[in-house]
Design an enzyme around this catalytic site. Structure first.
Site, short mmCIF file in Angstrom:
data_model
loop_
_atom_site.label_atom_id
_atom_site.label_comp_id
_atom_site.label_asym_id
_atom_site.label_seq_id
_atom_site.Cartn_x
_atom_site.Cartn_y
_atom_site.Cartn_z
CG HIS A 103 -9.02 -23.58 31.31
ND1 HIS A 103 -8.89 -22.81 30.17
CD2 HIS A 103 -9.29 -22.71 32.31
CE1 HIS A 103 -9.07 -21.55 30.48
NE2 HIS A 103 -9.30 -21.45 31.76
CG ASP A 104 -11.08 -23.77 25.68
OD1 ASP A 104 -12.30 -23.48 25.79
OD2 ASP A 104 -10.38 -23.39 24.73
CG LEU A 105 -15.21 -30.35 27.42
CD1 LEU A 105 -14.18 -31.30 26.84
CD2 LEU A 105 -15.98 -31.03 28.55
#
Length: 240
Positions: free
Chosen positions: A168-170
Site C-alpha cells: 500500500h505504501d511502497l
C-alpha cells in the site's frame, strides 16, 4: 494463521508466534514495560513513537497503529471494529506470516494486540527487527547506491508482485538495506494479496514519485532519474 496462537484477556485479543516471544502479556505492548526492564534499545518518530527493544536475545519493533491524514486528527488510533479478521493488526500479521513462509525478505511478526471497546478498537504489533539495517532513504542521504543494489531492489519488488502482494505504501522509506546489502521491505499495514496486473505498474510509480519527491526536497540526495532504469532492469530480470 499457521503457527500463530491466540488468547483473549478481558477486552483484548493477543496473537503471538510462540517461537519468537513467550509468555506474551498485555503489558508487553506498552513501551513503558520495556523501559522499566531497561530493554529499550532505541526509538523512532513517525506518526507516533516506534520502540525498539531486546528480548530473548532478539531485537524487536513495537508499533502502535495510528491513522494518518485528516481523519487522524480526529480519530488518531481508533478503528471501526467489524470482526477480528478485519482488524489491521490481524491482517498485517497474517500477511507477514504468509510472506515469510514463502521466503520473501520481510520481517517476521511476533505478536499483536487488538483491544475492542464497543464499536471501535485500537491495536499494536511487535515485529522482529531486521538486524543492522537502515532505510534506503537514509542511505541515499549519504551516498549513492550501486547498479547491482538498485537491480536487487527491483527484483525484490518483483518477487512480491509475482505473489500478488500489493504494498500500500511502497516508498523509499519502506525499503531497507542491511550490512550485507540485502534488500528488505517493511511496513505492511493495509497491504494485501490482490488479484490482477494493472496495479503493479502503479505500485512502481508510487516508488518513483517518492524518489522524485526526496530529490526535489534535497538536490544533494544521491539519486538520479537515470538510475530508475537499473531498478527496472532488476524488476524485469528473472536471473536476479
Amino acid at each position: 494463521m499457521s503457527n500463530i496462537e491466540q488468547k483473549t484477556i478481558g477486552d483484548s485479543v493477543l496473537l503471538f508466534e510462540q517461537n519468537l516471544l513467550t509468555n506474551v502479556s498485555i503489558a508487553m505492548f506498552s513501551p513503558q514495560y520495556w523501559q522499566d526492564q531497561h530493554k529499550v534499545i532505541g526509538q523512532a518518530m513517525g506518526r507516533g513513537v516506534t520502540t525498539f527493544f531486546q528480548e530473548n536475545g532478539r531485537d524487536f519493533v513495537l508499533r502502535h497503529y495510528r491513522r494518518g491524514g485528516l481523519i487522524g486528527k480526529l480519530l488518531s488510533n481508533q478503528y471501526l471494529y467489524t470482526g477480528l479478521h478485519h482488524t489491521r493488526a490481524w491482517q498485517e500479521m497474517q500477511l507477514l506470516n504468509t510472506m515469510y513462509s514463502w521466503g520473501l525478505p520481510v520481517p517476521r511478526a511476533a505478536a499483536a494486540k487488538i483491544n475492542k471497546r464497543g464499536l471501535v478498537y485500537t491495536a499494536d504489533i511487535i515485529l522482529e527487527k531486521i538486524p543492522e539495517a537502515q532505510d534506503v532513504f537514509n542511505v541515499l542521504n549519504g551516498q549513492p547506491l550501486s547498479s547491482s543494489i538498485w537491480q536487487q531492489i527491483g527484483a525484490v519488488i518483483k518477487q512480491l508482485h509475482d505473489k500478488q502482494v500489493f504494498h500500500h505504501d511502497l516508498n523509499i522509506h519502506n525499503i531497507m538495506l542491511d550490512k550485507y546489502n540485502k534488500v528488505w521491505l517493511i511496513d505492511f499495514d493495509k497491504c494485501q494479496i490482490q488479484a490482477g496486473e494493472s496495479w503493479k505498474a502503479q505500485n512502481l510509480q508510487r516508488l518513483l514519485r517518492s524518489l522524485r519527491k526526496e530529490k526535489n526536497k534535497n538536490p544533494s540526495f544521491f539519486w538520479q532519474e537515470t538510475q530508475w532504469q537499473w531498478c527496472m532492469e532488476g524488476y524485469h530480470s528473472i536471473n536476479l
